[in-house]
Design a protein around this motif. Structure first.
Motif, PDB file in Angstrom:
ATOM      1  N   LYS A  43      10.381   1.536  15.135  1.00 57.12           N
ATOM      2  CA  LYS A  43       9.131   0.975  14.589  1.00 57.12           C
ATOM      3  C   LYS A  43       7.926   1.534  15.329  1.00 57.12           C
ATOM      4  O   LYS A  43       7.905   1.584  16.552  1.00 57.12           O
ATOM      5  CB  LYS A  43       9.148  -0.550  14.696  1.00 57.12           C
ATOM      6  N   LEU A  44       6.899   1.925  14.564  1.00 57.62           N
ATOM      7  CA  LEU A  44       5.676   2.466  15.168  1.00 57.62           C
ATOM      8  C   LEU A  44       4.514   1.487  15.078  1.00 57.62           C
ATOM      9  O   LEU A  44       3.782   1.315  16.048  1.00 57.62           O
ATOM     10  CB  LEU A  44       5.295   3.784  14.477  1.00 57.62           C
ATOM     11  N   VAL A  45       4.329   0.881  13.922  1.00 56.89           N
ATOM     12  CA  VAL A  45       3.188  -0.033  13.755  1.00 56.89           C
ATOM     13  C   VAL A  45       3.646  -1.464  14.094  1.00 56.89           C
ATOM     14  O   VAL A  45       4.596  -1.974  13.491  1.00 56.89           O
ATOM     15  CB  VAL A  45       2.622   0.032  12.314  1.00 56.89           C
ATOM     16  N   PRO A  46       2.969  -2.104  15.063  1.00 55.98           N
ATOM     17  CA  PRO A  46       3.413  -3.424  15.544  1.00 55.98           C
ATOM     18  C   PRO A  46       2.992  -4.583  14.640  1.00 55.98           C
ATOM     19  O   PRO A  46       2.354  -5.540  15.075  1.00 55.98           O
ATOM     20  CB  PRO A  46       2.742  -3.505  16.924  1.00 55.98           C
ATOM     21  N   ILE A  99       0.842  -1.206   0.000  1.00 58.91           N
ATOM     22  CA  ILE A  99       0.000   0.000   0.000  1.00 58.91           C
ATOM     23  C   ILE A  99       0.873   1.250   0.000  1.00 58.91           C
ATOM     24  O   ILE A  99       2.048   1.207   0.363  1.00 58.91           O
ATOM     25  CB  ILE A  99      -0.945   0.047   1.220  1.00 58.91           C
ATOM     26  N   LYS A 100       0.245   2.363  -0.373  1.00 53.89           N
ATOM     27  CA  LYS A 100       0.945   3.645  -0.276  1.00 53.89           C
ATOM     28  C   LYS A 100       0.952   4.091   1.182  1.00 53.89           C
ATOM     29  O   LYS A 100      -0.079   3.984   1.867  1.00 53.89           O
ATOM     30  CB  LYS A 100       0.227   4.695  -1.131  1.00 53.89           C
ATOM     31  N   ASP A 101       2.086   4.589   1.645  1.00 58.20           N
ATOM     32  CA  ASP A 101       2.175   5.091   3.022  1.00 58.20           C
ATOM     33  C   ASP A 101       1.309   6.347   3.148  1.00 58.20           C
ATOM     34  O   ASP A 101       1.288   7.196   2.250  1.00 58.20           O
ATOM     35  CB  ASP A 101       3.637   5.406   3.373  1.00 58.20           C
ATOM     36  N   ILE A 102       0.615   6.465   4.258  1.00 58.71           N
ATOM     37  CA  ILE A 102      -0.289   7.594   4.491  1.00 58.71           C
ATOM     38  C   ILE A 102       0.483   8.909   4.682  1.00 58.71           C
ATOM     39  O   ILE A 102      -0.055   9.988   4.467  1.00 58.71           O
ATOM     40  CB  ILE A 102      -1.184   7.292   5.722  1.00 58.71           C
ATOM     41  N   LEU A 136       4.886  -6.532  11.218  1.00 56.26           N
ATOM     42  CA  LEU A 136       6.055  -6.549  10.322  1.00 56.26           C
ATOM     43  C   LEU A 136       5.739  -5.894   8.971  1.00 56.26           C
ATOM     44  O   LEU A 136       4.704  -6.177   8.377  1.00 56.26           O
ATOM     45  CB  LEU A 136       6.486  -8.006  10.096  1.00 56.26           C
ATOM     46  N   HIS A 137       6.631  -5.018   8.530  1.00 55.93           N
ATOM     47  CA  HIS A 137       6.445  -4.374   7.223  1.00 55.93           C
ATOM     48  C   HIS A 137       7.778  -3.826   6.741  1.00 55.93           C
ATOM     49  O   HIS A 137       8.681  -3.572   7.535  1.00 55.93           O
ATOM     50  CB  HIS A 137       5.407  -3.249   7.306  1.00 55.93           C
ATOM     51  N   PHE A 138       7.857  -3.645   5.443  1.00 50.33           N
ATOM     52  CA  PHE A 138       9.055  -3.093   4.806  1.00 50.33           C
ATOM     53  C   PHE A 138       8.656  -1.822   4.059  1.00 50.33           C
ATOM     54  O   PHE A 138       7.606  -1.785   3.413  1.00 50.33           O
ATOM     55  CB  PHE A 138       9.652  -4.103   3.821  1.00 50.33           C
ATOM     56  N   HIS A 139       9.503  -0.806   4.143  1.00 53.30           N
ATOM     57  CA  HIS A 139       9.264   0.442   3.409  1.00 53.30           C
ATOM     58  C   HIS A 139      10.037   0.381   2.093  1.00 53.30           C
ATOM     59  O   HIS A 139      11.232   0.059   2.086  1.00 53.30           O
ATOM     60  CB  HIS A 139       9.801   1.641   4.194  1.00 53.30           C
ATOM     61  N   LEU A 140       9.382   0.739   1.008  1.00 52.82           N
ATOM     62  CA  LEU A 140      10.034   0.862  -0.306  1.00 52.82           C
ATOM     63  C   LEU A 140       9.900   2.322  -0.729  1.00 52.82           C
ATOM     64  O   LEU A 140       8.784   2.824  -0.896  1.00 52.82           O
ATOM     65  CB  LEU A 140       9.341  -0.067  -1.313  1.00 52.82           C
TER      66      LEU A 140
HETATM   67  P1  5GP Z   1       7.250   2.203  11.086  1.00 56.27           P
HETATM   68  O1  5GP Z   1       7.818   3.405  11.761  1.00 56.27           O
HETATM   69  O2  5GP Z   1       6.405   1.367  12.017  1.00 56.27           O
HETATM   70  O3  5GP Z   1       8.290   1.417  10.352  1.00 56.27           O
HETATM   71  O4  5GP Z   1       6.306   2.779   9.949  1.00 56.27           O
HETATM   72  C1  5GP Z   1       4.924   2.731   9.959  1.00 56.27           C
HETATM   73  C2  5GP Z   1       4.444   3.462   8.729  1.00 56.27           C
HETATM   74  O5  5GP Z   1       3.059   3.226   8.588  1.00 56.27           O
HETATM   75  C3  5GP Z   1       4.638   4.980   8.772  1.00 56.27           C
HETATM   76  O6  5GP Z   1       5.445   5.389   7.672  1.00 56.27           O
HETATM   77  C4  5GP Z   1       3.229   5.535   8.709  1.00 56.27           C
HETATM   78  O7  5GP Z   1       3.128   6.722   7.957  1.00 56.27           O
HETATM   79  C5  5GP Z   1       2.455   4.389   8.090  1.00 56.27           C
HETATM   80  N1  5GP Z   1       1.061   4.333   8.502  1.00 56.27           N
HETATM   81  C6  5GP Z   1       0.564   4.407   9.764  1.00 56.27           C
HETATM   82  N2  5GP Z   1      -0.770   4.300   9.775  1.00 56.27           N
HETATM   83  C7  5GP Z   1      -1.141   4.143   8.467  1.00 56.27           C
HETATM   84  C8  5GP Z   1      -2.401   3.977   7.835  1.00 56.27           C
HETATM   85  O8  5GP Z   1      -3.472   3.967   8.449  1.00 56.27           O
HETATM   86  N3  5GP Z   1      -2.390   3.836   6.476  1.00 56.27           N
HETATM   87  C9  5GP Z   1      -1.234   3.854   5.758  1.00 56.27           C
HETATM   88  N4  5GP Z   1      -1.341   3.712   4.434  1.00 56.27           N
HETATM   89  N5  5GP Z   1      -0.026   4.006   6.325  1.00 56.27           N
HETATM   90  C10 5GP Z   1       0.023   4.155   7.664  1.00 56.27           C
END
Ligand code: 5GP
Length: 116
Positions: A95-98, A28-31, A100-104
């Motif tokens: 990390k903020l969202v608990p 998905i696209k990051d918000i 697992l995910h990768f950012h591209l």
């Molecule tokens: P982290 O810091 O956990 O690696 O990154 C979490 C990412 O999730 C952040 O870049 C944040 O902008 C994104 N994010 C948080 N909540 C949502 C959401 O509801 N929708 C989308 N598309 N991205 C989100």
């Protein structure tokens, strides 16, 4: 039952802008994009961390995440000029969202490198 924001997106309870989906991963696209292209590669099955993911022996899925990153980078047009693939883990990783995910990230010359 665990229900973080990505679980809610995967279940369709929250909206997202998806660019790729299969049985194992959603992209998905990051918000809050930090680059013209900022995508999140998210395993469909909830895993808190890489630790958690590896404990279940998901080696093939880990490889698949890289294959998807490569495929999506081509799909969205950032493969030629280049991109970064990042995973933040734990408190020090930020990390903020608990889940697992990768950012591209790509679409411009990216900011200062942490690893020189
Ligand atoms: P982290 O810091 O956990 O690696 O990154 C979490 C990412 O999730 C952040 O870049 C944040 O902008 C994104 N994010 C948080 N909540 C949502 C959401 O509801 N929708 C989308 N598309 N991205 C989100």
């Amino acid at each position: 039952m665990i229900s973080d924001v990505f679980c809610k997106i995967i279940k369709g309870e929250l909206k997202s802008d998806a660019v790729y989906k299969d049985d194992d991963f959603l992209v998905i696209k990051d918000i809050n994009p930090q680059a013209p292209v900022h995508l999140l590669i998210i395993p469909v099955k909830h895993h808190f961390s890489l630790e958690d993911f590896m404990e279940e022996g998901n080696l093939e899925l880990l490889g698949k995440a890289l294959i998807i990153a490569h495929k999506v980078a081509h799909q969205v047009g950032i493969a030629e000029k280049g991109y970064r693939l990042i995973m933040n883990e734990g408190e020090y990783g930020g990390k903020l969202v608990p889940h697992l995910h990768f950012h591209l990230l790509g679409g411009k010359r990216l900011g200062p490198k942490i690893v020189k």
